[in-house]
Design a protein around this motif. Structure first.
Motif, short mmCIF file in Angstrom:
data_model
loop_
_atom_site.label_atom_id
_atom_site.label_comp_id
_atom_site.label_asym_id
_atom_site.label_seq_id
_atom_site.Cartn_x
_atom_site.Cartn_y
_atom_site.Cartn_z
N PRO A 120 51.97 51.49 42.32
CA PRO A 120 51.79 50.07 42.64
C PRO A 120 51.78 49.75 44.13
CG PRO A 120 54.06 50.47 42.03
CD PRO A 120 53.35 51.78 41.87
N ILE A 121 51.65 50.73 45.01
CA ILE A 121 51.83 50.48 46.44
C ILE A 121 50.86 49.43 46.98
CG2 ILE A 121 50.39 52.46 47.07
CD1 ILE A 121 52.21 52.78 49.55
N VAL A 122 49.62 49.41 46.50
CA VAL A 122 48.66 48.41 46.99
C VAL A 122 49.15 47.01 46.64
CG1 VAL A 122 46.31 47.51 46.73
CG2 VAL A 122 46.69 49.98 46.97
N GLY A 123 49.59 46.83 45.41
CA GLY A 123 50.09 45.52 44.99
C GLY A 123 51.35 45.12 45.74
N ARG A 124 52.21 46.07 46.01
CA ARG A 124 53.43 45.76 46.74
C ARG A 124 53.11 45.30 48.16
NH1 ARG A 124 57.33 50.72 46.56
NH2 ARG A 124 58.73 49.20 47.57
N LEU A 125 52.11 45.90 48.77
CA LEU A 125 51.74 45.52 50.13
C LEU A 125 51.18 44.10 50.21
CD1 LEU A 125 50.07 48.81 51.45
CD2 LEU A 125 52.13 47.72 52.38
N ILE A 126 50.39 43.71 49.20
CA ILE A 126 49.69 42.42 49.31
C ILE A 126 50.37 41.30 48.54
CG2 ILE A 126 47.49 43.61 49.62
CD1 ILE A 126 46.76 42.75 46.73
N SER A 127 51.47 41.61 47.83
CA SER A 127 52.05 40.60 46.96
C SER A 127 52.51 39.35 47.71
CB SER A 127 53.23 41.20 46.17
OG SER A 127 54.24 41.67 47.06
N GLY A 128 52.92 39.52 48.98
CA GLY A 128 53.33 38.36 49.76
C GLY A 128 52.40 38.04 50.91
N ALA A 129 51.25 38.74 50.98
CA ALA A 129 50.32 38.53 52.10
C ALA A 129 49.47 37.29 51.86
CB ALA A 129 49.43 39.76 52.27
N GLU A 130 49.00 36.70 52.96
CA GLU A 130 48.20 35.48 52.88
C GLU A 130 46.73 35.81 52.66
OE1 GLU A 130 46.66 31.82 55.78
OE2 GLU A 130 48.12 33.31 56.53
N PRO A 131 46.15 35.38 51.52
CA PRO A 131 44.72 35.62 51.30
C PRO A 131 43.87 34.70 52.17
CG PRO A 131 45.64 34.39 49.45
CD PRO A 131 46.79 34.71 50.37
N LEU A 132 42.79 35.24 52.72
CA LEU A 132 41.91 34.45 53.59
C LEU A 132 40.57 34.13 52.93
CD1 LEU A 132 42.50 36.36 56.96
CD2 LEU A 132 43.59 34.24 56.17
N THR A 133 40.26 34.81 51.84
CA THR A 133 39.00 34.59 51.14
C THR A 133 39.24 34.57 49.64
OG1 THR A 133 38.44 36.93 50.84
CG2 THR A 133 37.78 35.90 52.94
N GLY A 134 38.18 34.23 48.93
CA GLY A 134 38.19 34.43 47.49
C GLY A 134 37.95 35.89 47.18
N ILE A 135 37.69 36.18 45.92
CA ILE A 135 37.46 37.55 45.46
C ILE A 135 35.97 37.73 45.21
CG2 ILE A 135 37.95 39.22 43.63
CD1 ILE A 135 40.64 37.61 43.27
N HIS A 136 35.39 38.72 45.84
CA HIS A 136 33.97 39.01 45.70
C HIS A 136 33.78 40.22 44.80
CE1 HIS A 136 32.80 36.14 48.82
NE2 HIS A 136 33.81 36.60 49.54
N LEU A 137 32.91 40.07 43.80
CA LEU A 137 32.58 41.16 42.89
C LEU A 137 31.21 41.72 43.20
CD1 LEU A 137 33.71 39.93 39.34
CD2 LEU A 137 34.95 41.40 40.91
N SER A 138 31.03 43.01 42.95
CA SER A 138 29.72 43.64 43.08
C SER A 138 29.57 44.71 42.03
CB SER A 138 29.54 44.24 44.48
OG SER A 138 28.31 44.94 44.56
N ARG A 139 28.35 44.80 41.47
CA ARG A 139 28.06 45.82 40.46
C ARG A 139 26.94 46.76 40.91
NH1 ARG A 139 30.49 44.03 35.62
NH2 ARG A 139 31.27 41.90 35.83
N SER A 140 26.49 46.65 42.15
CA SER A 140 25.40 47.51 42.65
C SER A 140 25.99 48.82 43.15
CB SER A 140 24.65 46.79 43.79
OG SER A 140 24.12 45.57 43.34
N THR A 141 26.40 49.66 42.22
CA THR A 141 27.21 50.83 42.60
C THR A 141 26.71 52.15 42.02
OG1 THR A 141 28.66 50.48 40.70
CG2 THR A 141 29.29 49.39 42.77
N SER A 142 25.59 52.16 41.33
CA SER A 142 25.14 53.40 40.70
C SER A 142 24.62 54.39 41.75
CB SER A 142 24.05 53.11 39.66
OG SER A 142 22.96 52.44 40.27
N ASN A 143 24.65 55.66 41.40
CA ASN A 143 24.05 56.71 42.22
C ASN A 143 22.58 56.82 41.82
OD1 ASN A 143 26.71 58.04 43.29
ND2 ASN A 143 26.99 57.93 41.08
#
Length: 481
Positions: free
Chosen positions: A287-310
């Protein structure tokens, strides 16, 4: 006699191609259908632009060879990019365990937003080459099956005006035909080059797609006070457990910000809502990623992308190849962005183009085919890494798992396991993933011996953080009572 090159696409690959061809011609025209931003801002034509990009050491070296004296590395660092040592400045959990942090730094990579990197490269290339960047959309090639001698531009009004859009040069008249001694297609994932070649009578191009269904979700946070030098942190997905892959990364970028990118393959896609985004990070194998950001201030919304195929186009294997045409970057091959190799492969391809042009002029017989075959080397190395893992995810499409692929996978896993506790194994892995050495590096006697011996140190039971870093993590962690 005046020589002209036309480059299709003003993204990273296109601008590096402009740098590569500039010494060999009198005029370079770069065409792009987008308005180009005046600063480090996201552009519409780059679907992956809002997500994590890492510039590997091999890619940076190729860029600096294409732009000698520009000190590209220093320009990026002066604008807030971070230099990350693979041996010391990363905390990485692999499917085989935590990588250790060694006294030896190993190769370095550049960590920044894709917008910053593109802007700095575009700025340097225009400054040093005088490339004429125009807003216009290429819709076809001029010539025939033996030679391409130019580009046809759309007649839809996209490029009518001179100087329209920030960062563009003179406009190109809609419906115009631009003659060229050399055409470089660097138009990206959406390239129509196979269709254009077919119209010229060059058919039978083999294409292959391997798609693990990866979805990326990215959000930008303000770096918490006191955490400015916290190492790049990554929890990699595991292709070998029969479940969808799930990964997360906290990556420092310019402006005292963290870019947090999550990735999930088919069936394990990350969500786009803030609560679900955080929950996803905490549910990763660590859970280290979540622990780092759990109290951090978000500056943007969440952007999704599906253009990831090889996706790979085997242009180097075409029976016939027209003189005067080179294809590189994502127009030639795209890779799952989780492996961080696409930008570096584009730079290495542009370097091949420059070296071949240095030895012969842009109209030399066989030049285009030699370039296409030369570019295939770094493309194949990156393709093997990406596809070798993506085929193992549940629901992956287009992959093969024959005896050869299984043997490569078994060796790769054993090497990664050894690298968790063996410096020689780790150094070999760094060299190949950073593209400072080819796959043959993994077959040297010392690497084979390190792989056979396995990790010499016991597995790290937790993230390899210093005492100061552990204190920072505890201070940031808002997930416990």
């Amino acid at each position: 006699m005046s020589r002209r090159a036309v480059v299709i696409g003003a993204g990273l690959a296109g601008m590096l191609a402009a740098a590569a061809v500039s010494p060999a011609v009198d005029e370079v025209i770069v065409l792009d259908r987008d308005d180009l931003p005046e600063g480090p801002e996201h552009r519409k034509g780059l679907p992956q632009g809002r997500h994590a990009h890492l510039l590997m050491a091999g890619g940076l070296a190729a860029m600096e060879q294409l732009l000698p004296g520009a000190d590209l590395r220093r320009r990026l660092l002066d604008r807030g990019a971070r230099e990350i040592s693979l041996g010391q400045d990363m905390v990485v959990r692999t499917p085989e365990g935590w990588f250790r942090r060694w006294r030896h730094p190993g190769p370095s990579m550049i960590s920044c937003s894709r917008a910053l990197l593109d802007w700095v490269v575009r700025e340097v290339v225009r400054e040093r080459t005088g490339a004429d960047v125009r807003k216009a959309q290429a819709v076809g090639l001029l010539g025939g099956a033996r030679r391409v001698h130019g580009v046809r531009v759309a007649a839809d009004g996209d490029g009518d005006e001179a100087g329209t859009g920030a960062g563009t040069g003179a406009g190109t008249r809609a419906g115009a035909e631009l003659a060229a001694d050399l055409v470089v297609d660097a138009s990206g994932r959406g390239s129509r080059v196979v269709r254009w070649l077919d119209a010229l009578g060059v058919s039978g191009i083999r294409e292959r797609t391997v798609d693990a269904g990866l979805v990326n979700a990215t959000r930008i946070y303000r770096t918490p006070a006191g955490a400015e030098r916290f190492p790049l942190t990554m929890v990699q997905s595991d292709p070998y457990v029969g479940r969808p892959g799930r990964s997360g990364m906290v990556m420092p970028i310019e402006g005292d910000r963290w870019m947090v990118s999550l990735g999930g393959t088919r069936g394990g896609e990350p969500p786009a809502d803030p609560e679900g985004f955080l929950r996803y990070t905490l549910d990763l194998p660590d859970p280290i990623v979540g622990r780092l950001i759990s109290g951090a201030e978000p500056l943007t919304g969440i952007h999704l992308s599906r253009s990831t195929s090889n996706v790979r186009r085997y242009l180097e294997k075409a029976r016939d190849w027209p003189e005067g045409l080179v294809v590189l970057g994502d127009a030639l091959a795209t890779f799952n962005p989780a492996y961080g190799q696409g930008m570096s492969v584009a730079a290495l391809g542009a370097r091949v183009l420059r070296e071949e042009l240095r030895q012969a002029g842009p109209t030399a017989r066989g030049l285009a085919r030699r370039v296409q075959r030369g570019i295939a080397g770094p493309v194949e190395a990156a393709w093997a890494v990406a596809v070798g893992q993506d085929t193992w995810y549940p629901g992956s499409r287009g992959g093969r798992r024959g005896p050869a692929e299984r043997l490569v996978t078994a060796y790769s896993r054993r090497l990664t396991k050894a690298a968790t506790g063996s410096y020689p194994a780790a150094a070999a892995l760094w060299d190949v993933t950073s593209l400072t050495a080819g796959p043959a590096r993994l077959l040297r006697p010392a690497t084979l011996l390190a792989t056979l011996n396995g990790p010499l140190l016991p597995p790290a039971p937790r993230p390899p953080l210093s005492e100061a870093e552990q204190k920072i993590l505890r201070a940031l962690d808002h997930t416990t009572g």
